[in-house]
Design an enzyme around this catalytic site. Structure first.
Site, PDB file in Angstrom:
ATOM      1  N   ALA A 279       0.828  -1.210   0.000  1.00 55.30           N
ATOM      2  CA  ALA A 279       0.000   0.000   0.000  1.00 55.30           C
ATOM      3  C   ALA A 279       0.860   1.257   0.000  1.00 55.30           C
ATOM      4  O   ALA A 279       0.513   2.260  -0.621  1.00 55.30           O
ATOM      5  CB  ALA A 279      -0.919  -0.011   1.214  1.00 55.30           C
ATOM      6  N   ASP A 325       7.795  32.651 -35.864  1.00 57.27           N
ATOM      7  CA  ASP A 325       7.647  33.163 -37.222  1.00 57.27           C
ATOM      8  C   ASP A 325       6.563  34.221 -37.232  1.00 57.27           C
ATOM      9  O   ASP A 325       5.647  34.184 -36.414  1.00 57.27           O
ATOM     10  CB  ASP A 325       7.206  32.029 -38.164  1.00 57.27           C
ATOM     11  CG  ASP A 325       8.390  31.336 -38.798  1.00 57.27           C
ATOM     12  OD1 ASP A 325       9.489  31.898 -38.776  1.00 57.27           O
ATOM     13  OD2 ASP A 325       8.215  30.225 -39.312  1.00 57.27           O
ATOM     14  N   ASP A 631       8.446  26.297 -40.255  1.00 54.13           N
ATOM     15  CA  ASP A 631       7.644  25.491 -41.181  1.00 54.13           C
ATOM     16  C   ASP A 631       8.460  24.886 -42.309  1.00 54.13           C
ATOM     17  O   ASP A 631       8.132  23.836 -42.819  1.00 54.13           O
ATOM     18  CB  ASP A 631       6.486  26.320 -41.753  1.00 54.13           C
ATOM     19  CG  ASP A 631       6.952  27.628 -42.384  1.00 54.13           C
ATOM     20  OD1 ASP A 631       8.179  27.808 -42.543  1.00 54.13           O
ATOM     21  OD2 ASP A 631       6.099  28.463 -42.701  1.00 54.13           O
ATOM     22  N   ASP A 635      14.257  25.162 -41.519  1.00 54.30           N
ATOM     23  CA  ASP A 635      14.035  25.523 -40.116  1.00 54.30           C
ATOM     24  C   ASP A 635      14.318  24.359 -39.182  1.00 54.30           C
ATOM     25  O   ASP A 635      14.427  24.541 -37.970  1.00 54.30           O
ATOM     26  CB  ASP A 635      12.576  25.973 -39.900  1.00 54.30           C
ATOM     27  CG  ASP A 635      12.267  27.282 -40.607  1.00 54.30           C
ATOM     28  OD1 ASP A 635      13.201  28.083 -40.764  1.00 54.30           O
ATOM     29  OD2 ASP A 635      11.106  27.493 -40.988  1.00 54.30           O
ATOM     30  N   ASN A 697       0.218   7.785   1.945  1.00 52.14           N
ATOM     31  CA  ASN A 697       1.069   6.643   2.290  1.00 52.14           C
ATOM     32  C   ASN A 697       1.815   6.859   3.609  1.00 52.14           C
ATOM     33  O   ASN A 697       1.963   5.938   4.411  1.00 52.14           O
ATOM     34  CB  ASN A 697       2.077   6.370   1.166  1.00 52.14           C
ATOM     35  CG  ASN A 697       1.398   5.824  -0.083  1.00 52.14           C
ATOM     36  OD1 ASN A 697       0.199   5.576  -0.091  1.00 52.14           O
ATOM     37  ND2 ASN A 697       2.164   5.644  -1.142  1.00 52.14           N
ATOM     38  N   GLU A 700      -0.582   6.183   6.410  1.00 52.78           N
ATOM     39  CA  GLU A 700      -0.833   4.755   6.617  1.00 52.78           C
ATOM     40  C   GLU A 700       0.305   4.088   7.395  1.00 52.78           C
ATOM     41  O   GLU A 700       0.085   3.284   8.309  1.00 52.78           O
ATOM     42  CB  GLU A 700      -1.020   4.064   5.263  1.00 52.78           C
ATOM     43  CG  GLU A 700      -2.312   4.451   4.543  1.00 52.78           C
ATOM     44  CD  GLU A 700      -2.335   3.967   3.103  1.00 52.78           C
ATOM     45  OE1 GLU A 700      -1.616   2.997   2.798  1.00 52.78           O
ATOM     46  OE2 GLU A 700      -3.062   4.554   2.287  1.00 52.78           O
ATOM     47  N   THR A 728      -8.760   4.704  -2.022  1.00 53.10           N
ATOM     48  CA  THR A 728      -8.395   6.126  -1.942  1.00 53.10           C
ATOM     49  C   THR A 728      -7.302   6.554  -2.910  1.00 53.10           C
ATOM     50  O   THR A 728      -7.180   7.738  -3.208  1.00 53.10           O
ATOM     51  CB  THR A 728      -7.938   6.489  -0.518  1.00 53.10           C
ATOM     52  OG1 THR A 728      -6.760   5.741  -0.197  1.00 53.10           O
ATOM     53  CG2 THR A 728      -9.025   6.205   0.489  1.00 53.10           C
TER      54      THR A 728
END
Length: 884
Positions: A279, A325, A631, A635, A697, A700, A728
Site C-alpha cells: 500500500a 515566425d 515550417d 528551419d 502513504n 498509513e 483512496t
C-alpha cells in the site's frame, strides 16, 4: 514490378488510373481494403493477456501473494480470498490505465502522421498518408517526407535525400525518363521511395506501392523506434520511487518487528507488513504519471496542439522565450496584394482574403488593369512563376499552395488574367524557392516566341542582380537614380507593414546551356508587389499573457525590417526600448557579441535559417528555455536545437514536423500560449497527485508504526490496508490529473528545469499532512478501543473509516498550493465523483453484512460519524505553517 523500366502511359494503365481525374473515392476504398493501410508494420504487439499478467510482476505483489498463500494454508481462508480479490481488482485497474495510455499515444502517433496532397475525383485533397493506395496521383514539394513508393510523372528541380534507404548522403536529382537497363535502387532516378525526403523542387507522381510492399517495407527497416522513451519527469519519479521503496520497506519492517516483539503472531505481522509495504510503495506512480500526461495531451489536442514528444509537456512549463515566425503564426496567413508598383506607376488594389474580386486604383480613381501594358505584363509573368491555385469550396475561397504565391495569383485573377489563358507558355525548368536564397526562378518557353527566365523574390536580393528596368515598353539601364526610386517605393511599402516581392525577367538563348547563377543574373526589373498579412486578432492578448507569465516573445521573419517593425508595434510585441536586428547586423556579430545583446532584441528581420540556429543557441547560452517555431525544411536544425521545437500543422513540411516536439494544427500563436498554459497545468497536476499519494502513504505507515511503538493492537488489518490503498489512491489521484488550471497559472514565473519535484514546500506538505493523517487515525483508534476494549474490530473499523475520510478530505487540499479555501471544491467534478465513489466503496465494506467478516468491520452508529468526520478534517483544515 520494375516500374522504372515502364513509360508513364504503361504505368498509368497497369495501375488503372489517370492524371486528369486520379482515382475515384470508390476505387480508393476498394484498393484500401485489398492492400491495407499504408503503414510499416510495428513490432509484434503485446497481447492484452500478457499486458494484464504484467500488472502482477511487481516484487512486492508477488511477496503479498505468497504471504496470502501461507495465510490460506494456516486456515485464514477469508482473509486470503479477500486479499487475492483486491490484488486482482488492483491489477484490472492498472491494466485499464495502461490501455488508456497506449491508446492515447497511438492517437498521437496517428495525428502527427504525414499529410499528403492527392488527386481524387478530379480534385486535389489532403489526406493522411496511411490512406494512400496504388494508383493515387500525389504532389511532391520541398520538405515532404515521401510516404509510399512513387513513379515520377513530373519533376521540376526535384531532389530527394535517400540516405535512409541507400546510404547515399547527397540528394539525388530526379527525372521522369524511362530507364531501360536493370539498375539497383540507388540508381532508379525516376522513382521516389517511402521514407526518403524531398530536399528541393516539386513534382507529380503516381503511387506504385504502399506499406510493406514498399522498398522500405521489404527490407523491414523501421523509420523510428515505436518504443516510447520515458520522459525526464518519469525517469526522475522512477528514481524517487526506488528511494521511497527503501524507506517504506524499512518502516514496514520496523512495524512488523515491533509487532512480533510485542507478541503478535509472526504470520499476522508478516502479512500486515507486506500489505503495508504494498500500500505504501507508490509502484503505480509512473503509470499514473503516464496517464496524466496522456490525458493532458488529449486536452492539448482539443486546443489545436499535438504533442509528438511527451517530454515537451514538462518543458513547456519552463519556457522563457518563444521565437515565433511572423507569417501565419502572428499574422492571419491570408496574404492580399494591396499595392503594385510598375516603373513610373503605383496602384492600390482593393478586396479581402483570397476572393478574386477587387479594384485597381490610382489616386482614388478606378483603372482598367488590362489597359496598362506594364501591369498586364507583370501579372502574366508572376502567374507563370507561381504554383498556387485559387480554390472555391462551397463559396469559400482558399489557396492550394504557398499563401504568398496565392496572393499574387488572386491579384492576377482580379485583373481578369487566368492561368488557362497562358496555355501557350510551357515551364521547362525551375530553380525552386529557398529561404536562404530568398528567390525562385522558372524558365518558360513560348510556343511562338523566345525562351525567358522569370525570377521573383525579396527585392533587396533581386535588385543586386538587376542590370535593366522595363520602362515605357523598352528595356533601359538600371541606373543608380532609377534604383533609388525603386528602393524608396519599397521602403514606403515596408513602412506601411506591407511585405514586398519583386519580379524580374530575362530573355535567354534556347540553343545555349546556362548554369543556375547565370539564369539569375543580368535581370530586368518589371515590378514590385506590396502585400498585407493582417495580424491575428487574438495574438496581442496572447503576447501580453505570455509576458505576464515571464515568457518573452521574439519575432523572427524574412521580411523587410520596416515591415517587421510595423507589425511588431501593432501586436505590442516591441517594447519602448526593444531592439530590432536584421540579418546583416546578425552576420557581423560574433556568437559572444550576440549573446551580450540578445536579451534586448525583440525582432529579427531579413534572417536566414542559419541565423535562426544562432538565435536559439544565443538565448540558450543566456540560460533561457527556448520554444522555436518553423515550417520550412531549413528551419529543422533550429527547431531540433531548441528546447521546444514547434512546427506548423498546416504550412509546415513533414521534415519540420518530425524535428519538432509540438505541432500547431491551426498555425496560431495563441495556440502556443494555450500549450504553455496546459503544460504548466499538467506539471502542477502531477505534483498534486504526488502530494496526495505520498501524504496518504505516510499517514498509513505512521498510524501502524505509532501503534506498535505504544504497544497497542493493530489499528488496521492487512485486508483493510489494501482496501484503503485501492479505494483512496486510484480514482482520486487520476481525477487530480484532470484538474483545470488555477487562475494564476499564467501569472507565475516559468519553472526552473532544475527544480525538484518537492520544491515550493511540497516535501514539507507531504510530511506534515501525512503526520497529521496518521495521528488523527491513531486518536480515533485509541478512543474507540478504550471505549470498548473487548471489541477490537469496532476500533479497527473506526480507524479504517477515519483514515479513508482523512485522505479523501485531504485530496481537496491538494488542488492548490495555498489552501483548501483557494478553490471551489466543485470546480473538478471528476474529483467529486471519484471521492463519492470511494466513500460508497468504504461504506459498502462497513455496512454490507456479507463483507463485514471479510474486512473485519462492524456497523458504526451514525453518531460515531460526527467524531470520525471531525477528526478526519483536522489534517486539511488545521493551519500548518507552510515552508515555500
Amino acid at each position: 514490378m520494375r516500374w522504372y523500366k515502364s513509360n508513364l502511359t504503361e504505368v498509368l494503365e497497369k495501375l488503372s488510373t489517370n492524371i486528369h481525374d486520379g482515382l475515384t473515392e470508390k476505387q480508393s476504398n476498394e484498393r484500401l481494403k485489398q492492400v491495407g493501410e499504408n503503414v510499416i508494420s510495428d513490432h509484434e504487439k503485446v497481447s492484452r493477456f500478457y499486458l494484464f499478467v504484467q500488472q502482477f510482476k511487481d516484487f512486492m505483489v508477488l511477496v503479498l501473494l505468497a504471504a496470502t498463500l501461507v495465510s490460506g494454508l494456516l486456515g485464514e481462508y477469508i482473509d486470503a480470498i479477500a486479499i487475492m480479490a483486491i490484488v486482482l481488482l488492483n491489477g484490472i485497474l492498472g491494466y485499464f490505465q495502461e490501455q488508456k495510455a497506449e491508446k492515447s499515444l497511438a492517437k498521437l502517433k496517428e495525428l502527427s502522421a504525414p499529410v499528403v496532397s492527392v488527386f481524387r475525383d478530379g480534385e486535389w485533397i489532403s489526406i493522411s498518408s496511411r490512406y494512400l493506395v496504388p494508383g493515387d496521383i500525389v504532389k511532391l514539394k520541398t520538405g515532404d517526407r515521401i510516404s509510399a513508393d512513387l513513379r515520377l510523372i513530373e519533376s521540376k528541380g526535384l531532389e530527394v535525400e535517400e540516405s535512409i534507404l541507400t546510404g547515399e548522403s547527397l540528394p539525388v536529382h530526379k527525372h521522369t525518363d524511362v530507364i531501360s537497363e536493370d539498375v539497383e535502387l540507388a540508381d532508379q532516378h525516376n522513382m521516389a521511395f517511402s521514407g526518403t525526403l524531398v530536399t528541393r523542387g516539386n513534382g507529380l507522381s503516381v503511387v506504385v506501392a504502399t506499406g510493406m510492399s514498399t522498398a522500405m517495407g521489404q527490407i523491414a527497416t523501421m523509420l523510428s523506434s515505436t518504443d516510447r522513451m520515458p520522459t525526464p519527469l518519469e525517469r526522475k519519479l522512477e528514481e524517487l520511487g526506488k528511494i521511497l521503496i527503501v524507506a517504506a520497506l524499512l518502516l514496514t519492517a520496523a512495524v512488523a518487528v515491533l509487532g512480533i516483539y510485542q507478541g503478535h503472531p509472526i504470520y499476522e505481522m508478516f502479512l500486515a507488513g507486506v500489505s503495508l509495504a504494498v500500500a505504501a510503495i507508490p509502484e503505480g506512480l509512473p503509470a499514473i504519471v503516464t496517464v496524466a500526461l496522456s490525458l493532458g495531451v488529449q486536452r492539448m489536442i482539443k486546443r489545436k496542439a499535438v504533442v509528438r514528444k511527451l517530454s515537451a509537456v514538462e518543458t513547456l512549463g519552463s519556457a522563457t522565450v518563444i521565437c515565433s515566425d511572423k507569417t501565419g503564426t502572428l499574422t492571419q496567413n491570408q496574404m492580399t496584394v494591396r499595392q503594385i508598383f510598375v516603373p513610373n506607376q503605383q496602384l492600390n488594389v482593393t478586396g479581402k482574403g483570397y476572393q478574386p474580386k477587387g479594384k485597381f486604383m490610382i489616386n482614388d480613381h478606378k483603372v482598367n488593369p488590362l489597359e496598362s501594358k506594364p501591369l498586364t505584363n507583370l501579372l502574366q509573368h508572376t502567374l507563370l512563376c507561381s504554383h498556387a491555385e485559387v480554390m472555391n469550396t462551397k463559396g469559400k475561397y482558399h489557396i492550394d499552395g504557398d499563401p504568398t504565391e496565392g496572393a499574387l495569383v488572386v491579384a492576377a485573377e482580379k485583373a481578369g488574367i487566368h492561368r488557362k489563358q497562358l496555355s501557350e507558355f510551357k515551364s521547362i525548368y525551375e530553380i525552386p524557392f529557398d529561404s536562404t536564397r530568398k528567390r525562385m526562378s522558372v524558365v518558360v518557353e513560348d510556343a511562338s516566341g523566345p525562351r525567358f527566365v522569370i525570377t521573383k523574390g525579396a527585392p533587396d536580393v533581386l535588385l543586386k542582380r538587376t542590370s535593366w528596368i522595363q520602362e515605357g515598353g523598352k528595356r533601359k539601364p538600371f541606373t543608380p537614380n532609377r534604383e533609388k526610386k525603386v528602393n524608396l517605393v519599397m521602403q514606403q511599402m515596408a513602412q506601411s507593414a506591407l511585405r514586398t516581392i519583386a519580379v524580374c525577367i530575362k530573355e535567354i538563348d534556347p540553343q545555349k546551356e546556362y548554369q543556375d547563377f547565370q539564369l539569375e543574373s543580368d535581370l530586368t526589373f518589371i515590378g514590385i508587389f506590396g502585400m498585407m498579412d493582417p495580424p491575428r486578432e487574438e495574438v496581442a492578448e496572447s503576447i501580453k499573457s505570455c509576458r505576464q507569465a515571464g515568457v518573452k516573445t521574439v519575432m523572427i521573419t524574412g521580411d523587410h525590417v520596416h515591415t517587421a517593425q510595423a507589425i511588431a508595434k501593432q501586436l505590442s510585441l516591441l517594447p519602448l526600448n526593444g531592439k530590432v536586428m536584421d540579418g546583416y547586423q546578425l552576420s557581423n556579430l560574433t556568437d559572444e557579441a550576440l549573446e551580450e545583446v540578445i536579451d534586448d532584441v525583440y525582432v529579427f528581420a531579413r534572417v536566414s535559417p542559419e541565423h535562426k540556429l544562432r538565435i536559439v543557441k544565443a538565448f540558450q547560452s543566456r540560460g533561457h528555455v527556448v520554444a522555436m517555431t518553423g515550417d520550412g525544411v531549413n528551419d529543422a536544425p533550429a527547431i531540433k536545437a531548441s528546447d521546444i521545437g514547434i512546427s506548423m500543422g498546416k504550412s509546415g513540411t513533414d521534415v519540420t514536423k518530425e524535428a519538432s516536439s509540438l505541432i500547431l494544427m491551426d498555425d496560431h500563436f495563441a495556440t502556443i500560449k494555450s500549450a504553455i498554459e496546459e503544460g504548466r497545468n499538467i506539471y502542477e497536476n502531477i505534483r498534486k497527485f504526488i502530494r496526495y499519494l505520498l501524504a496518504s502513504n505516510v499517514g498509513e505507515i505512521l498510524v501502524m508504526l505509532f501503534a506498535m511503538m505504544l504497544a497497542m493492537p493493530l489499528p488496521l488489518v492487512p485486508v483493510q490496508i489494501l482496501w484503503v490503498n485501492l479505494v483512496t489512491d486510484g480514482l482520486p489521484a487520476l481525477a487530480l490529473g484532470l484538474d483545470q488550471p488555477e487562475k494564476n497559472v499564467m501569472s507565475r514565473p516559468p519553472r526552473s528545469q532544475k527544480e525538484s519535484i518537492f520544491a515550493r514546500g511540497l516535501g514539507y506538505k507531504i510530511i506534515s499532512r501525512g503526520l497529521l493523517i496518521g495521528i488523527v487515525t491513531l486518536i480515533a483508534f485509541v478512543f474507540a478501543y478504550h471505549k470498548n476494549p473487548n471489541h477490537l474490530e469496532y476500533a479497527q473499523t473506526v480507524a479504517f473509516t477515519t483514515l479513508v475520510m482523512a485522505q479523501l478530505i485531504h485530496v481537496f487540499d491538494c488542488r492548490s498550493d495555498s489552501s483548501v479555501y483557494a478553490r471551489n471544491p466543485f470546480g473538478n467534478l471528476y474529483l467529486v465523483g471519484a471521492v463519492i465513489s470511494s466513500i460508497l466503496l468504504m461504506l459498502l465494506v462497513v455496512y454490507f453484512e456479507p463483507l463485514q467478516p471479510i474486512f473485519h468491520t462492524v456497523d458504526l452508529p451514525y453518531t460515531e460519524w460526527i467524531f470520525i468526520v471531525a477528526l478526519s478534517a483536522i489534517p486539511t483544515f488545521l493551519w500548518v505553517p507552510t515552508k515555500n
